[in-house]
Scaffold this motif. Structure first.
Motif, PDB file in Angstrom:
ATOM      1  N   GLU A  32       6.258   2.721  -2.684  1.00  0.00           N
ATOM      2  CA  GLU A  32       5.666   2.562  -1.349  1.00  0.00           C
ATOM      3  C   GLU A  32       5.406   3.897  -0.784  1.00  0.00           C
ATOM      4  O   GLU A  32       4.584   3.903   0.152  1.00  0.00           O
ATOM      5  N   MET A  88       0.916  -1.143   0.077  1.00  0.00           N
ATOM      6  CA  MET A  88      -0.002   0.016   0.074  1.00  0.00           C
ATOM      7  C   MET A  88       1.099   1.113  -0.141  1.00  0.00           C
ATOM      8  O   MET A  88       1.746   1.272   0.719  1.00  0.00           O
ATOM      9  N   THR A  89       0.483   2.223  -0.853  1.00  0.00           N
ATOM     10  CA  THR A  89       1.225   3.274  -0.931  1.00  0.00           C
ATOM     11  C   THR A  89       0.868   4.327   0.033  1.00  0.00           C
ATOM     12  O   THR A  89      -0.308   4.568   0.289  1.00  0.00           O
ATOM     13  N   SER A 140       0.902   4.958  -8.029  1.00  0.00           N
ATOM     14  CA  SER A 140       0.934   4.458  -6.596  1.00  0.00           C
ATOM     15  C   SER A 140       1.177   2.901  -6.670  1.00  0.00           C
ATOM     16  O   SER A 140       1.969   2.352  -5.582  1.00  0.00           O
ATOM     17  N   LYS A 141       0.879   2.003  -7.584  1.00  0.00           N
ATOM     18  CA  LYS A 141       1.315   0.862  -7.333  1.00  0.00           C
ATOM     19  C   LYS A 141       2.617   0.505  -7.658  1.00  0.00           C
ATOM     20  O   LYS A 141       3.181  -0.685  -7.425  1.00  0.00           O
ATOM     21  N   HIS A 142       3.643   1.458  -7.920  1.00  0.00           N
ATOM     22  CA  HIS A 142       4.990   1.489  -8.359  1.00  0.00           C
ATOM     23  C   HIS A 142       5.548   1.984  -7.137  1.00  0.00           C
ATOM     24  O   HIS A 142       7.018   1.673  -7.220  1.00  0.00           O
ATOM     25  N   ASP A 174      -2.793   8.306  -8.276  1.00  0.00           N
ATOM     26  CA  ASP A 174      -3.598   6.886  -8.475  1.00  0.00           C
ATOM     27  C   ASP A 174      -2.812   6.067  -9.579  1.00  0.00           C
ATOM     28  O   ASP A 174      -2.667   4.959  -9.100  1.00  0.00           O
TER      29      ASP A 174
END
Length: 239
Positions: free
Chosen positions: A113, A1-2, A109-111, A106
């Motif tokens: 921390e 989760m970022t 964020s998946k890339h 958004d």
């Protein structure tokens, strides 16, 4: 989760929040091994200068806001660490669109921390929608009444901060300034500290990596304490 983190100082400039944001991002990426994205929203592009060897050239964050570049176009890898990336600023951010910034966060964020928003000092409520995108807000102030009051007033006039984790940080602090630490605790309930370190101000370091290398053990210890707190954002009691 970022985790999205914003560094602010109310309307008072010169508190060192950009150095704090740059040190924190460097520490997280090189010492902890986290993937970090810094978004430079400052008026002078100081984070860009500290985190990159040289101006990367356009596109900048302003180009993204004006629709001249995509979110992926404006991300630059720092030469200091493959884990550290930055959305650079030319010193002319222009209009900041919170909706576009939320879209950028958004999509990235998946890339990462951590995403760190380095904001300028600002009067009124100009950047409030941007600060509202962060889960954690580091309020940076100095041991003087102007900057202390700027942060205190900033917090009291905003309701949205009650849903955030607030980390008050007393910057440029010496151990003999215990009265300031006590005052901050009385006002905010808790306070983190960062010492005034000559290596960060006068060493002619070309980037934050050199400054970190020359920094005192106290600076590095305080960064470890702040990092530990960031790694536990769901705790309600800070300290």
């Amino acid at each position: 989760m970022t985790l999205v983190v914003a560094t602010v100082s109310g309307h008072k400039g010169g508190t060192g929040k950009t150095v704090v944001a740059s040190l924190l991002s460097y520490h997280l990426s090189t010492r902890i091994g986290e993937k970090v994205l810094v978004i430079d929203l400052g008026e002078a592009g100081s984070s860009t200068t500290l985190l990159l060897e040289e101006d990367p050239g356009p596109p900048y964050i302003s180009d993204f806001f004006l629709g001249r570049a995509t979110w992926s176009d404006v991300i630059v890898v720092s030469n200091l660490s493959d884990n550290l990336m930055i959305v650079p600023c030319s010193g002319e951010v222009g209009p900041v669109d919170p909706t576009s910034l939320e879209y950028l966060i958004d999509r990235t964020s998946k890339h990462f921390e951590y995403i760190i928003l380095d904001l300028p000092a600002y009067p009124g409520s100009l950047y409030d929608p941007v600060v509202g995108l962060a889960e954690v807000i580091i309020t940076v102030f100095n041991p003087d009444f102007l900057s202390f009051q700027a942060v205190s007033t900033w917090l009291k006039r905003r309701d949205f901060f009650r849903r955030k984790l607030i980390l008050p940080l007393l910057n440029k602090y010496f151990l003999f300034m215990g009265d300031w630490k006590d005052l901050a605790r009385d006002e905010f309930g808790t306070v983190f500290t960062m010492p005034f370190d000559a290596a960060l101000q006068f060493s002619f370091a070309r980037n934050i990596g050199e400054a970190y290398k020359n920094a005192s053990n106290r600076v590095k210890k305080d960064l470890e304490v702040l990092t530990y707190r960031l790694q536990k954002p769901l705790l309600k009691v800070t300290g």
